[in-house]
Every structure is written in C-alpha cells, then in structure tokens.
Design a protein around this motif. Structure first.
Motif, PDB file in Angstrom:
ATOM      1  N   GLU A  18      -6.445   8.966  -0.193  1.00 26.36           N
ATOM      2  CA  GLU A  18      -6.845   8.971  -1.604  1.00 26.36           C
ATOM      3  C   GLU A  18      -8.123   9.767  -1.826  1.00 26.36           C
ATOM      4  O   GLU A  18      -8.287  10.415  -2.855  1.00 26.36           O
ATOM      5  CB  GLU A  18      -7.062   7.539  -2.098  1.00 26.36           C
ATOM      6  N   HIS A  19      -9.038   9.643  -0.882  1.00 25.88           N
ATOM      7  CA  HIS A  19     -10.359  10.232  -1.116  1.00 25.88           C
ATOM      8  C   HIS A  19     -10.613  11.491  -0.294  1.00 25.88           C
ATOM      9  O   HIS A  19     -11.641  12.130  -0.459  1.00 25.88           O
ATOM     10  CB  HIS A  19     -11.450   9.196  -0.832  1.00 25.88           C
TER      11      HIS A  19
ATOM     12  N   ARG B  66      -5.067   4.987   4.179  1.00 23.16           N
ATOM     13  CA  ARG B  66      -4.810   5.199   2.758  1.00 23.16           C
ATOM     14  C   ARG B  66      -6.082   5.660   2.037  1.00 23.16           C
ATOM     15  O   ARG B  66      -6.029   6.497   1.147  1.00 23.16           O
ATOM     16  CB  ARG B  66      -4.300   3.904   2.109  1.00 23.16           C
TER      17      ARG B  66
ATOM     18  N   TYR C  61      -2.602  -1.695  -6.550  1.00 21.25           N
ATOM     19  CA  TYR C  61      -2.168  -0.438  -7.153  1.00 21.25           C
ATOM     20  C   TYR C  61      -2.291   0.724  -6.185  1.00 21.25           C
ATOM     21  O   TYR C  61      -1.850   1.828  -6.466  1.00 21.25           O
ATOM     22  CB  TYR C  61      -2.953  -0.143  -8.429  1.00 21.25           C
ATOM     23  N   SER C  62      -2.951   0.487  -5.060  1.00 17.69           N
ATOM     24  CA  SER C  62      -2.992   1.467  -3.984  1.00 17.69           C
ATOM     25  C   SER C  62      -3.534   2.826  -4.417  1.00 17.69           C
ATOM     26  O   SER C  62      -3.222   3.837  -3.820  1.00 17.69           O
ATOM     27  CB  SER C  62      -1.586   1.641  -3.393  1.00 17.69           C
ATOM     28  N   GLY C  63      -4.348   2.829  -5.446  1.00  8.47           N
ATOM     29  CA  GLY C  63      -4.903   4.106  -5.904  1.00  8.47           C
ATOM     30  C   GLY C  63      -6.277   4.335  -5.309  1.00  8.47           C
ATOM     31  O   GLY C  63      -6.652   3.702  -4.320  1.00  8.47           O
ATOM     32  N   ARG C  64      -7.050   5.219  -5.913  1.00  7.37           N
ATOM     33  CA  ARG C  64      -8.382   5.527  -5.399  1.00  7.37           C
ATOM     34  C   ARG C  64      -9.263   4.286  -5.375  1.00  7.37           C
ATOM     35  O   ARG C  64      -9.905   3.976  -4.381  1.00  7.37           O
ATOM     36  CB  ARG C  64      -9.053   6.589  -6.268  1.00  7.37           C
TER      37      ARG C  64
ATOM     38  N   LEU D   9       0.825  -1.202   0.000  1.00 13.38           N
ATOM     39  CA  LEU D   9       0.000   0.000   0.000  1.00 13.38           C
ATOM     40  C   LEU D   9       0.863   1.257   0.000  1.00 13.38           C
ATOM     41  O   LEU D   9       0.537   2.256  -0.652  1.00 13.38           O
ATOM     42  CB  LEU D   9      -0.907  -0.002   1.238  1.00 13.38           C
TER      43      LEU D   9
ATOM     44  N   GLU E 257       1.200   4.334  -9.683  1.00 10.83           N
ATOM     45  CA  GLU E 257       0.885   3.494 -10.836  1.00 10.83           C
ATOM     46  C   GLU E 257      -0.613   3.218 -10.865  1.00 10.83           C
ATOM     47  O   GLU E 257      -1.191   2.872  -9.840  1.00 10.83           O
ATOM     48  CB  GLU E 257       1.646   2.186 -10.694  1.00 10.83           C
TER      49      GLU E 257
END
Lengths: 159, 801, 520, 112
Positions: free
Chosen positions: D98-99, D94, C151-154, B791, B799
């Motif tokens: 992100e949000h 996290r 991918y640890s994104g949104r 994470l 990415e």
C-alpha cells in the motif's frame, strides 16, 4: 534440477510426515505431542508439497480446478476447504465440550462445559488402551491448526 | 396568590405545602407540549404561537395556584445517592416562576407576529417551550441535582435558540460562546453542589433551606464555605453574565428578538441571580458580601459604560441587561433585608421594563428594517403606541421617579450607603460606583428613547404600524411597570399597592439568612418625601445622567476612548483567546505527540511500562536478590548463545542476516527448553520456528532490502530505553525466581493420571484442566487465518471506508 | 451453585462465530445466523443478569475442575454490569453493520470477527483466572486487528500494523507480569491469589506491587490510556464505523474492567497493615497516584487533541482517550482512599456505561454521514441538521451525554466522578475533571457547529437518503442514553452492587464463591 | 527454586534489551525481528517461572517433576504469538504494497 530433487524428497517426506504427525497426535495424552504439534507438522508437509509442485499444480492435478489469483483461491480453490477445515475444527472442539453439558441435561445433572472423561478399554491386538474424550478436543485443535496454517501459507504462496 | 390580592400579611405557619402533582404538571407540561409541537405546527402553521401561549398561560395559572403554598414535595429518584425529584415552593420560586410563565405568554403572543412566515417555526416553538419548562424546573427545584438538571437544559435551549439562524456564522459563533460559558460555568457550579451535598449528606435543597443555620455550620466546619461560595458563584456569574463572563450575552443577540426578550433579559439570565437568592439563606456572610457586592457593582459599572458605547438597540439593551443583573447581584450581596429587597424588587422591575424594551426594539427592527441608532429617529409618529411603551419602560430603566426602576435603585443606594457606613474604608466605593453606574444608565436610557424623538432621518423609509400581536405584549409589560411605578406615588399618599408590597415581602423573606429572618414581610416602597442619603444619591445620578445625555457626543467619545485604551472591559479577548489558544494547542499537541512514527509510540509504551513497574518496585523497596549462579553449565552456555545471537540480530547488516541470527536465537531457545525438561515446548518451538522462518523468508523475498543506518543520537536514546526494559526484566526475573510459594502445580502432578487419565501432564493441562485456554488459543489461530484472508480479499475489492 | 448460564454467552458467541464461517457462501443465511446469534447472546446475558441480580456471585468451574486448578468463570454484579452493557450495544451495532457493510465484506469475515470480538470481551469479563484473561485479551485483540485492517487500504494496513506491534509488546509485558505473579504467589486463579495475598507476609508480598503495576500498564494499553494511547486514533478511523463503535464501546472497556477486577478484587486483598516504602495504606494505595497520572494525562491530552481535528471520526477517536481518562479518574480516588472503593468503582462503571452508549452512537452517526455524503471532513460538511433533524437530534443526545448534560446518562457519570473526587478531597482531580469537561463542551459544540449547522454544503445537499434502519439504531441508542439518565435509580443500584466487590466483604464473597468456603 | 537465577536474569535482560532496541527501529522488518526476540525471551522467562531442574512432566519416568503448568502456559502463549506473528508478517507485506516502503519514517497514514 533443484525442483527434481525437491520433488523427490517431497515424495519421500510426504507419507512419512503424515505418519509422524499421526503418531504425535495419538501419543499426545501420554508422551510429548498432541493436536497442535501434529497439526503444524501436517501443514508443513503439505506446504512442502506446494513448494515442490506449486499451488496451481496441486489445484489442477489433485482437484482438477483452474484457479489463478489469491481471491479465486479463497472463493473456489483449496483455500475454501481449508477455511471449512478450521471452522469445522473449532466446531468439533466446541461440540466436544458441549457434549458434556448435553449429557448433563439428559441425566438431569449440571455438568460444566468441557468436562472430559476417559475409560480404559481392552481391545483385541492393542490390549489395554485408554479412550479419553479429550482426544475429540485435540482433534479439533489439529483441524484448526492445519486449516488455518494452510490458509495462510496458500494465500502467501499465491501472491 | 389570593393572599397578596387581599393584601394579607404573609405567615409561613398557615401556608399549606404544595401538591407534588401540580408541580410535576407545571414542569412537565411545557416539555410534553414541546414534544407535541411538530405535530401541532403541522396543523396550525403560523398560529402555533397561540398554542404555545396557551401552554404558557396554563403554566402561569399553575404558578398562581401554587402561590399560596410553601415547602417541598419530592419523589425518590436515585435513592442511594439521596437524590430525589424534589421541588420546593416559596416566594422566590413564585416570583421567577411567574416571570417565566407570564412573560412567556406575552413573548409567545408577540412571536405570532414576529415569526410569521419564518421557516423553522416548529423547532423554534418546541425549543422555547422546552426552555420555559426548564426555567420552571430551575425555579421550583427542591434538589440540587434537579436544579442542575434544568439549569443545564436552559443553557442547551439557549444554545439552540441563539443558533436559530444557523446559516449565519455570527449565530453559530454566539451560540457556541453562550454554551461554552454557561455550560462550562455550570460545571463549576456542579462541583460546588457536589461539595455542598457531600458536606451536608443530602442533595435536598428543601432540607437545607429548612435548616439554613445548621447547613451553614456544617459547611463551615468542613472548611468549604469559600470554595462552595466561589464555585456556585461562578455558576451564577456565567449564567447572569457577570464580569468577566459577560462576553456571551451581547453576542447572544443574534437570536430572534423574542428569544432575547424572554431568555436573555427576563428569565434565563435571571437563573443566575435566582440561584444567589436561593442559596443566600445558607451561604450569606462576610465572604458572600465581599464577593458579590464587588462582582455586582463592577459589572453594573462596566456594562453601563459598554452600553453607552453601543451602536444599535439590541446591543445597548444587552449591555444594559448585564448592568442591571450586576445591580441585582450586588443587592443580594449586601447582608440583611435591604439588599434582598433591592434584588428581589429589581428582578421584578427589570423583567417588566427590559422585556418591554426588547419587544420595542424588535418592533423597530421589524418595521423600520434597522436597529442602528444612526439610522433611526423620530419614530413616535410612525409608532405612537410603541413610543409610549418605550417612554414608560426606558424611564423605568433609567431610574427616573416615579417609574418602577427608580424604587429598586433607591433601595440599592440605601443598601450600599448603609454597607459603607457600617464597614467604612474601601466600602465607600460601593455607593460611589452605584451612583456612577446609574449616571450612565440614565444616559443610555435617554439615548434609547431618542430613537422615537427628534429628527426622522431621510434614509429611513416607510415604517409600518406593528400588528396588535406585537404591540399588545409590550403594552401589557409597560402597564405592569407603570402600575408598580404609580404604586410609589399612592404609597406616598398613604395608599400603598398592597399586593405588590406583600408579594415582594414574601419573596424577600425567602432569601434572608437566618440572622435577618425577622424582617420578612415588611416590605414597603414609596416616593421619598424627605431628604436621605439615598435621595441625594438619586438626585446626583439623575442630574449626572441628564448632563451626560446632553453631552452625548463627548461622553460617547470618552467612553469609546476608554474602551479603546482598556479593551479588557469588553472581555471578548479572554474567550477568543481561550478558544483559539485551545485550538492552536490542540494542533500542537496532536502534532507533537502523534508523530506518525511507530517507534515514538513503542518508546512511550516501553517507558510507560518501565516507569509503572519501576515505581512499584521502588515504592515497596524490594531488595533485589543476587544469589550465585545456580544454572548448570549447559543452560548457561545456551543462554549465552541466545543472547549473543540476539545482539547479532541487532547488528545484522541485512534482513537475511537478521533472520539467520534470529534462527540461532530460536534454536538456542529450543535447546534451552530441552535442557529445562520441557519436551512439549521444545517440540512446538521447533515446528513453530520452522514455519515462521519459511513464511518470513517468503515474505522477505517480496520486500526491498533496506539497511537502515542508525543515527548516533537516536541509537543512544533507544539504547537507554532498551537497557531500561532489560533492567526491568532482569529485576523481575530475579524477584520472581527468588520466591518459592506452594504452587498449584503439585496438584497436577499428583492427580493427572487418576483424574484425567493421561501421563503427559502438559498435554492433559492443555486439553483438559485448562482446555478453555486452548479453545481461546485455537480461536486466535483461526482468526489469524480469517484476517489474512480479509487482507487479501478486501484489497482486490479496493473498497474504502 | 453451578449453572451453565455463566458460560452461555461465551458459547453462544463462539458458536455463532464458527457458524458464520461455515455458512459464508450463503450470505443471507450467514446474516440471519449472525443476527439470531447476537440476539441469543443478549438473551442469555440478560438471563444471566437475572441470576446475578442484585448481589449474587456465581462461580463456574470449567471442565468440572475445582478452583484453583481448573479455570473458573465468575459471574457477579461487576461482570454482569459489563456484560449488560455489551448486550445492549452489540445487537444494535450488528443490525447497523448488516446495512452498513457491503455484502462481500460481510461474507468474507465481518460477522465472524464481530462475534469473536464478543467471545473475547465476554470471556475477559467472566474469567476468574489471570492467564485465561490473557487468552481472552488475545482473542479480543485478534478480532480487533481484523476489524481495523478490514478495508485493507492504506490506512487500514498501517493502523493495524502499529496496533499489532504495540500489542505484541503488550502481550510480552503481560506474560512477564502474569508469569512473575505465578512465580511469587504460586497460583493463577484470581480468588486464590487474593486469598494468598491476604495471608502473605509483607516480605513475601513485596514484589507483587511492581508486577501488578506492570499488569496495569498492559491494561492501560488496552484501554488506550496516556501514555499507551497511540494506537487509538488511527485504529478507530480505519475500522468500519460499526466496528469502531464496538471497539470504543466494548473492547476498550475490557481494559478498564481488568483494572477494576484485578486491581480492586485481587491486589487490594493484601494485608491492609502492609506499609510500602513511602506510601501509607494497602497495596492498592500505590495505584492511586499512578492511576491519577494516567487518567489526568488522558483527560487533558485526549480532550485537547480532539478539539481541532479535521474529521468527524478523528474527533471521536481522540475524544475516546479523554473519556477513558474520566472512567479511570474515580478509580484513582478509590484506590487512594479505602473508604471510597465502592463509590469510586461505581462511578467508573457509570461513566463507562455512558461512554459505551454515547461513543458508539456518535461513531454510527459518523458512519451514516460518511455513507451518505462520502466524507466526514468537517470542512466540507454543513447544514446536516436541516437535512436530517433525526440524525442531528441523535448526535446532540450523544454529544451532550459526553458533555454531561442532564438528564442524560453522561450527567450522572460526571456527577459521580466529581462526587468521588470531592469525597476524596482530590482537588487536583476535580480541577482536571472540570478542565476536561470544558474541553468536551468545546469539541462537541465545534463538531455540531461545523457539521450540523451552517449553510448546507454541496456535499450535504447532494446526499442520498439516509437508511431508516441505521437511523433507527442510532435513535435507539439515543433512547438508551435518555433512559439510563431518567431511570438512573436502578442503574446506580446495579453499579453500586458491582462496586461492592471492591470492598472487604464483597471480596470475601467473591473468594468464597470461587474457592468454596476457603478450601484450597 | 528458592534461589534467584542471576545468569538467567541477565540473559533475559540482554534478550529484552536487544528486542526492545529492534522494535524501536524505522525498518519495519527489524521491528518484526524485535517482536520475535521479545516473544522468545518471554517464553524462556515463563518456563523458568516454575523453577528449573526437575524431570520432564511426563509421568512414569520417576524423579521430581518440573512444573508442568508453566509449560502448558508457554505452549498456549507460543501458539498465540505464532498466529499473531503470521498475521503481522502478512500485514507488513500489505503495508509495503500500500505504501511502497518499509521505512516507517516514510510511511504516513491519514491519521497519525
């Protein structure tokens, strides 16, 4: 001021914590304790040191390294070693189990994975003590818990 | 085939059984050829058509060699399911197989001219060859699974071919429509097959056809006749574009014209009527007649009206095809030999004239650049050979004596009259509808012909002569149609066209139910020389057709008006309604369910679990035990503390307060473990609690302090769900603690020291007895660390997937 | 007969997972280890299969503690079937992954998580112990969390958070059920529990149904059955394409497998004369309506929701919900009609195999498109068939297999599902299955029309070359689908052998193999 | 062991009710609270499945020993729950990063 107190306490607790966790580890087979509890205790004590001195200080003073971000910790810092530690712990736990199988192959019998054994031995000073192969497995548990917990704590702490 | 050429009567007893290898070669060759097509096309380029035609010719040859045989041949496929790679040869298979390969040869030759220079030829020929193989597979299948296999493959091939011009929206729309209707219909048919096979105990069609009466009796005993009949009927109706499934066929004209000629007039759409012929011996009866006569005649009439409204050549031909397929379905619908004769003979006739007409339409479109009636006229000067072909074929289509279509239509009139005469009442509608349908048929046939006659519009530019590769095939087809037609005249003069009569008779024999089996092989057709009800009906139809054509504008105005008033006739509505409705429903369902709110998901998860477990408890009617309190005071108090703290956590005004309340819960639970004689658990609980809350506080420090205000209605709803869960847990605890089995735990108490050398039983269980659990557990711990690292590290990389 | 081969697949995967952490700073070595490991995994699995084939049950007492006191692993045709499926899909997916994921991602955790996912599912397929099953579930889940959050994104963080919360709830419920079953039956060993149930009086056994259905709810959550399906779309869409392939192809099947193993092998063992309140038949008969409701709702909701999704992988994710419904539908029939247990289980297994091959194929096709075109939005795709006929052909095979076009694997799946329903006189089930199948045609043809046909859009026109290795993987999967369909005879034989564990004699053999002649 | 534990059952009922209610909140942190309460309650439940009232399962101290198996199971469950919760906490953090919110009603992913 609080830092000073904390650091003082830490200096006291650190060795004590290691000893206690070591005791918990050893007595696990016969009294409450075992690899997991010992592992969490060890990790807590180290975490306390982080709290008192800060992760970066530990890195610099103890290991003589310069690391800043979480990612750097993962790649170069102590976290790298924690990762190796839990992987090694897993490896030890599995290897202990595999040893029985291997022994089986060598003696041409089928011994299932994780078959444990124990011997009573007489050791000078300690007298009649028990040597259980399960301790190897417990050691693996200990290493995994210490490694994994410290990884998480370091990463969270470095944020 | 030799038998028919010599005009010998058919006798099943002397027919040898077919050779399995020939059948495998026949069905396998086109697929192998299709697989090789990309390579061949690289070498041959535009001449690939001749390669494909050669393959088709070989297949035709194999069909001919098989024509003298009768019966099944099989090789095991899925033994336990009694599914075999089975084939079956009889007259019906030979007829449709000959069409599939014979028309195939002509269509491939025609394609040489039509597709010259077009892109995507390897794909086109490969798919066409695969289609031909599938069609042959359907035709020669001796097993329901094999039949279904190839049946669906024809649909897939049709999908790919209709979508040949995949850039065009209408092609894609038409392809998907054809696929949804035919493959979807196929599924119903599969259910019918499965029901049939489950009743009979085998998927072998050959075995069923060997004992049609017994098969039918078994089906009737199981009370499944009507369901099987309807399900198989849906399969046939979708494939053969019967009302209301006729929606896909006109759109499928988006395919290249040779495809329309091959798949959508001569062969694939015949798979449906073929299927009816195939199962007719087993399923024919009263229900059968009611369903298929009604379906067929209704389709015949509706599609003929739609054909009148058509504004361009291929559309007209498409509706006309639907109409003629309706005629065939109705023919098979009538009980007895006459109906079979109608259907079988019309399959042959229709393939000849309709394929020819499609090829004619292709030539016109190719050379004149348009297919619209309004832009066309007087083409006989430009395209004389094509015009001649059109005359023979169109008059055959219109049912004008002595052209070939006349005879099969005459048979329909005869069959429908007999049926009405026999059944009476509403059944009289049958001959009436047949005649009315035929009136429109002749009218639109003449309208088609008019393209070649009359004034040549000024807008029409220079029209090229078509190359021989394009005119040859329709000429051949028209010749066949013409010869069959002439056979009626010679028969009237006492010299019947024996091979055709004998062949058709053989085919008819294959489609007769057990009760009519004696009629086999006595098929004759001739130009009538005396007055009969059928002749009167024919005369009416022809007269009406001519009148209609002469009053074309009025008729078309009327039919278009009718269509305007009854758009249901075109039936596009239901398909589009289904597709758009389903799309719409899709969005609504997705929006309504996946709200994006975790609590919706969690609520359903809880409710689902409570419902399931609750159902279980209620179904077994467990008595919830309610013994008095047995816990000691200490345990009771500590549980009360935990419960109160948990409620406090719910009501906590801030995150930190919540954490404090939770730590009280954790503390109480620890004490509980101590009091419950679980020292290891208590110790672990303490250390885990501590670390968890440290991490929690560290994380909380980074999060905003959000105090959600709870809406009353939501709180009430959530409270209900929560109480349900709590109730479930209470009940579960009560019943679980009420039982007192001989637990395996005693073994551990007795054996730990001697066998495992430890005094702390819990620890010994963890590292020894159930060490595998612990191995899994530390894997989870290690993975948690791995995932946390992921994470953080992957965040830095930014990415995206 | 004891052979270490039974545990070998788990150990191979576990050792590989550990090695992948240890050698993470040498990416090339790590990749090699990972690939060698997965090949070894498949090799040991096939070797195990050879010992189980055609109808052997091998019990393996871990730690040499006899059942029911230690943990028993059992390899029989049923677990063999699931393992073989995994052993086919996993190596192909991993080869694809090596080319698909960027180097740092692979290094940090991908290979480790991948192999742990194998460890968890393999353990779950093999275990004969209810609590051990819980542990393997957790291993599988933890690996899945990592892969979803990868991918640890949104999208990844949110999807993983939901996934974790729902599964933590699931874990609590599972422990509630497992603990309750232990409290009632006094054992955790599945064979021992089956033995206990066979001997138990109705009064003793009454609480078992409720507890077992609570367990079923948890299995439903793992399998993504309605009303536990919520996590599926966002998790699959967020995970890397090959990970989604593994999650849909293998991890999801763990839930279905658990229903069969625990429901049909253990709970069906209860005295058949045991009559429930309103329901006739044995304990499992009550599963009939429940499984039918879950399966039917899944088929309809999943199929319908998949129909109008904007992207490739969303369509596939929603489709997954419907397809699992198809797997469970014959189980409902099997539960309700005791005579059809073998038939129903075999049908479910065949359908599961089809889905385990076709869905990964489709996800991997999606991954290739995503990688080359940078998007999988159906609105901006078009003309892919002209761009890469091979890719299009592979998609068509996978899509048509989902639809059930013969002679692909999916056809026999549909045939057997229909057959089970027909034999069980389950008219409504038949109707639902047909409706679901029509919806499948609709969304497969829609995806094809919009992505593969149509005018070539700018996005597609400017696409880079497709990686031949990944393309080869996709083609290999397509080959498997065709091979399973064409050579269906032995496949069905295998599935039927696996289905035998659900019948009386099959269950007795299982219990005997584990407990050794009924001692306990 | 053969008597139903009414007090225990009610207490567990309350704990599960509270946990469930918390899981159904829109505040992500409260959801985590809820999950924690649920797992605590589950552990208590599991320990009691072996019956309450024996002495600690450490040999050599005499008396009727309470069921050691369930305690071992709880330990395994506690550790697994602990690891998962730790991950969940990091995920919460996290997700917030992100949000920009921990209000689940505000947070919307691309795929719902």
């Amino acid at each position: 001021m609080t830092t000073v107190i904390l650091r003082t306490i830490t200096r006291l607790v650190l060795p004590l914590g290691f000893v206690v966790s070591f005791a918990f580890f050893l007595q696990g087979h016969n009294l409450p304790g075992g690899g997991f509890i010992a592992g969490v205790l060890t990790a807590s004590v180290v975490a306390l040191a982080y709290l008192a001195y800060g992760l970066d200080v530990v890195e610099e003073d103890v290991f003589g390294r310069e690391v800043e971000t979480a990612v750097e910790h993962v790649q170069h810092g102590v976290v790298r070693d924690y990762q190796t530690l839990y992987a090694a712990g897993l490896a030890v736990a599995v290897a202990g189990g595999l040893a029985a199988m291997l022994y089986g192959y060598l003696t041409d019998t089928t011994i299932p994975f994780m078959t444990q054994t124990f011997r009573y031995a007489t050791v000078p000073l300690f007298g009649h003590i028990e040597l259980a192969s399960a301790v190897v497995f417990d050691l693996g548990v200990y290493a995994v818990v210490v490694g994994a917990l410290l990884t998480i704590i370091s990463v969270v702490g470095a944020e | 085939m030799a038998t028919f050429i010599l005009g010998l009567p058919y006798d099943s007893n002397v027919q040898p059984t077919p050779d399995l290898w020939v059948l495998l070669a026949l069905v396998g060759l086109p697929f192998a050829a299709a697989a090789a097509t990309p390579l061949v096309a690289r070498a041959l380029g535009n001449r690939t058509a001749y390669y494909a035609a050669a393959v088709a010719a070989v297949c035709f040859g194999l069909v001919v060699t098989l024509a003298g045989t009768h019966g099944g041949a099989a090789v095991s496929w899925v033994g336990p399911l009694s599914v075999s790679l089975g084939f079956y040869v009889d007259g019906l298979a030979t007829l449709v197989g000959a069409l599939a390969s014979g028309v195939g040869v002509l269509v491939f030759l025609y394609s040489a001219g039509y597709m010259r220079g077009e892109p995507g030829q390897p794909k086109y020929y490969a798919t066409m060859l695969a289609f031909m193989g599938s069609m042959l597979g359907v035709v020669y299948a001796g097993d329901l699974v094999v039949l279904f296999c190839f049946w669906e493959l024809t649909s897939v091939a049709s999908f790919l071919l209709v979508g040949h011009y995949s850039d065009r929206r209408d092609s894609r729309y038409a392809a998907r429509k054809a696929m949804l209707v035919t493959v979807g219909g196929g599924l119903f048919m599969l259910v019918g097959f499965v029901l049939l096979a489950s009743t009979v105990g085998t998927y072998s069609l050959a075995a069923m056809l060997a004992e049609p009466a017994a098969t039918r009796a078994a089906v009737e005993r199981a009370g499944l006749l009507l369901p099987i009949l309807s399900l198989v009927g849906i399969g046939a109706a979708t494939k053969s574009a019967q009302v209301p499934f006729h929606v896909w066929l006109p759109d499928a004209m988006a395919a290249p014209t040779p495809v329309s000629a091959f798949l959508h007039s001569a062969t694939m759409v015949k798979a449906g009527v073929f299927l009816l012929g195939r199962v007719r011996p087993i399923l024919v009866g009263d229900h059968w007649t009611e369903i298929f006569v009604a379906l067929g005649l209704c389709t015949m009439l509706v599609a003929a009206i739609l054909a009148v409204c058509a504004s361009e050549l291929k559309e007209l031909l498409a509706y006309s095809t639907v109409s003629h397929l309706g005629l065939i379905v109705a023919g098979f619908g009538f009980t007895g030999a006459l109906g079979s004769e109608t259907a079988v003979f019309h399959i042959l006739n229709h393939a000849a004239f309709k394929a020819a007409l499609f090829l004619v339409a292709g030539i016109v479109a190719h050379e004149a650049g348009t297919r619209a009636f309004d832009d066309l006229g007087g083409l006989r000067h430009d395209l004389p050979i094509t015009a001649a072909v059109a005359v023979v074929a169109a008059l055959g289509m219109g049912g004008v004596p002595p052209f070939n279509g006349f005879y099969s239509k005459e048979l329909l009139f005869e069959a429908s009259y007999e049926f009405a005469h026999h059944a009476g009442g509403l059944a009289w509608l049958a001959p009436v509808v047949a005649v009315v349908g035929s009136v429109f048929t002749l009218a639109y046939s003449l309208r088609f012909l008019a393209v070649f006659f009359g004034e040549r519009p000024d807008t029409l530019g220079h029209v090229h002569r078509a190359p021989w590769s394009m005119t040859g095939p329709p000429v051949a087809l028209a010749a066949i149609a013409g010869v069959i037609g002439l056979g009626g005249i010679t028969a009237a003069l006492g010299a019947p066209l024996a091979p055709v009569e004998s062949f058709v008779g053989w085919v008819v024999g294959a489609t007769l139910g057990p009760e009519a089996a004696g009629h086999a092989a006595s098929f004759h057709y001739y130009l009538p020389t005396y007055v009969s009800p059928a002749v009167v009906m024919s005369a009416l139809a022809i007269a009406g057709g001519i009148v209609c054509y002469l009053r074309w504008r009025t008729v078309r105005w009327a039919t278009r008006g009718l269509l305007g008033a009854l758009p249901v006739l075109r039936a596009d509505g239901w398909y589009d309604g289904f597709v758009y409705g389903a799309n719409h429903a899709s969005t609504r369902v997705q929006r309504a369910l996946w709200t994006g709110h975790l609590r919706t998901y969690a609520a359903w998860t809880f409710v689902g679990a409570v419902a399931l477990a609750g159902f279980g408890y209620l179904a077994t009617g467990i008595a919830v035990p309610t013994a008095g309190p047995t816990l000691g005071a200490g345990l009771t108090i500590i549980l009360a503390v935990a419960a109160v703290a948990a409620v406090a956590a719910v009501r906590a005004p801030s995150h930190v307060a919540g954490v404090m309340a939770l730590s009280v819960v954790g503390f109480a639970v620890t004490v509980f473990f101590v009091l419950a004689s679980a020292p290891d658990v208590a110790l672990t609980q303490v250390v885990v609690e501590t670390v968890t809350f440290v991490v929690f506080l560290v994380i909380l420090d980074k999060l905003p302090s959000y105090y959600g205000r709870i809406e009353r209605s939501r709180a009430a709803r959530d409270a209900v769900i929560s109480v349900l869960v709590g109730g479930l847990v209470t009940v579960t605890t009560l019943v679980a603690t009420d039982a007192s089995p001989d637990a395996i735990a005693t073994y551990f108490v007795e054996n730990t020291v001697e066998q495992a050398g430890g005094h702390n039983i819990v620890n010994v269980i963890l590292v020894d007895f159930r060490g595998l659990d612990t191995l899994g557990e530390i894997s989870v711990v290690a993975m948690a660390a791995v995932t946390v690292l992921t994470l953080i590290v992957m965040r830095e990389r930014g990415e995206t997937p | 007969m004891t052979t270490n081969l039974v545990i070998a697949p788990v150990l191979v995967a576990l050792v590989t997972a550990i090695t992948c952490i240890l050698v993470r700073f040498a990416p090339r070595v790590q990749r090699t280890c990972s690939l060698v490991g997965v090949v070894a995994y498949s090799a040991t699995t096939f070797a195990l299969l050879a010992r189980v084939w055609p109808a052997n049950t091998l019990a393996y007492q871990v730690g040499n503690w006899r059942a029911p006191y230690g943990i028993t692993l059992v390899a029989d045709p049923l677990s063999g079937f699931m393992l073989t499926m995994t052993a086919v899909v996993a190596p192909l997916t991993l080869v694809y992954s090596v080319r698909h994921l960027k180097a740092p991602g692979q290094r940090v955790s991908y290979h480790t998580l991948f192999h742990f996912l194998l460890v968890g599912s393999t353990g779950a397929f093999l275990t004969g112990d209810l609590f051990n099953l819980f542990v393997w579930f957790e291993v599988t889940l933890m690996a899945s969390y990592g892969l979803v959050a990868f991918y640890s994104g949104r999208d990844g963080t949110l999807a993983a958070t939901r996934y974790v919360v729902l599964n933590l709830v699931g874990s609590s419920l599972m422990l509630l059920a497992v603990g309750g079953l232990y409290g009632v039956t006094g054992t955790l060993n599945m064979a021992d529990m089956a033995r206990w149930l066979a001997a138990a009086s109705p009064a003793e056994a009454t609480p078992v149904l409720g507890l077992s259905l609570l367990l079923l709810a948890v299995f439903g959550l793992k399998a993504g059955l309605v009303p536990f399906q919520w996590w599926v779309p966002s998790a699959y869409a967020a995970a890397p394409a090959p990970a989604a392939a593994m999650l849909a192809g293998v991890a999801k099947k763990v839930g279905v497998y658990a229903v069969i193993r625990v429901g049909f092998v253990v709970f069906a063992a209860a005295d058949p004369t045991f009559t429930l309140g309103g329901l006739a038949g044995d304990l499992l008969a009550a599963y009939g309506p429940v499984l039918f409701a879950l399966a039917g709702a899944s088929i309809l909701v999943g199929g319908l929701a998949a129909l109008d999704r904007p992207t490739f992988e969303e369509t596939l994710a929603y489709s997954s919900i419907g397809q699992v419904g198809f797997i469970v539908l014959p189980l409902a029939v099997a539960a309700a009609v005791p005579d059809l247990r073998t038939v129903g289980v075999a049908a479910a297994l065949v359908y599961a195999l089809n889905h385990a091959l076709a869905k990964p194929l489709l996800f991997l096709v999606g991954g290739l498109v995503e990688d080359a075109a940078g998007t999988t939005e159906l609105d901006v795709l078009g003309g892919l068939a002209g761009r890469s006929p091979t890719l299009a052909g592979a998609f068509l095979v996978g899509g048509l297999s989902l639809v059930g076009i013969p002679p692909l694997a999916g056809f026999f799946g549909k045939l057997l599902v229909f057959r089970a329903a027909a034999l069980g006189d389950a008219t409504v089930a038949l109707a639902v299955a047909v409706a679901g199948a029509v919806l499948t045609i609709a969304y497969v043809s829609r995806t094809w029309n919009r992505a593969f046909w149509g005018e070539r859009t700018d996005v597609v026109a400017s696409m880079g070359a497709l990686d031949p290795v990944r393309l080869a993987v996709v083609v290999a999967l397509a080959g498997c689908i065709v091979a399973v369909g064409v050579g269906f005879g032995p496949v069905y034989g295998f599935a039927e052998a696996a289905g035998h564990v659900a019948t009386g004699p099959g269950r007795d053999a299982y219990v005997r193999a584990v407990l050794g002649g009924g001692v306990a | 062991m053969s008597d139903a534990e009414v007090v225990l059952a009610l207490a567990l009922g309350v704990l599960f009710t509270a946990g469930t209610f918390l899981v159904l909140r829109r505040d992500l942190v409260r959801v985590v609270f809820g999950v924690l309460v649920l797992s605590q309650a589950t552990n208590v439940y599991l320990v009691t499945m072996g019956g309450i009232g024996g002495v600690a399962p450490i040999l050599g101290h005499g008396g009727t020993i309470t069921d050691p198996l369930v305690q071992a199971l709880v330990l395994t469950a506690v550790v697994i729950g602990f690891a998962t919760t730790a991950l969940l906490l990091v995920l919460v953090y996290r997700t917030y990063q992100e949000h920009g919110s921990i209000d689940l009603d505000d947070i919307q992913g691309a795929v719902r």
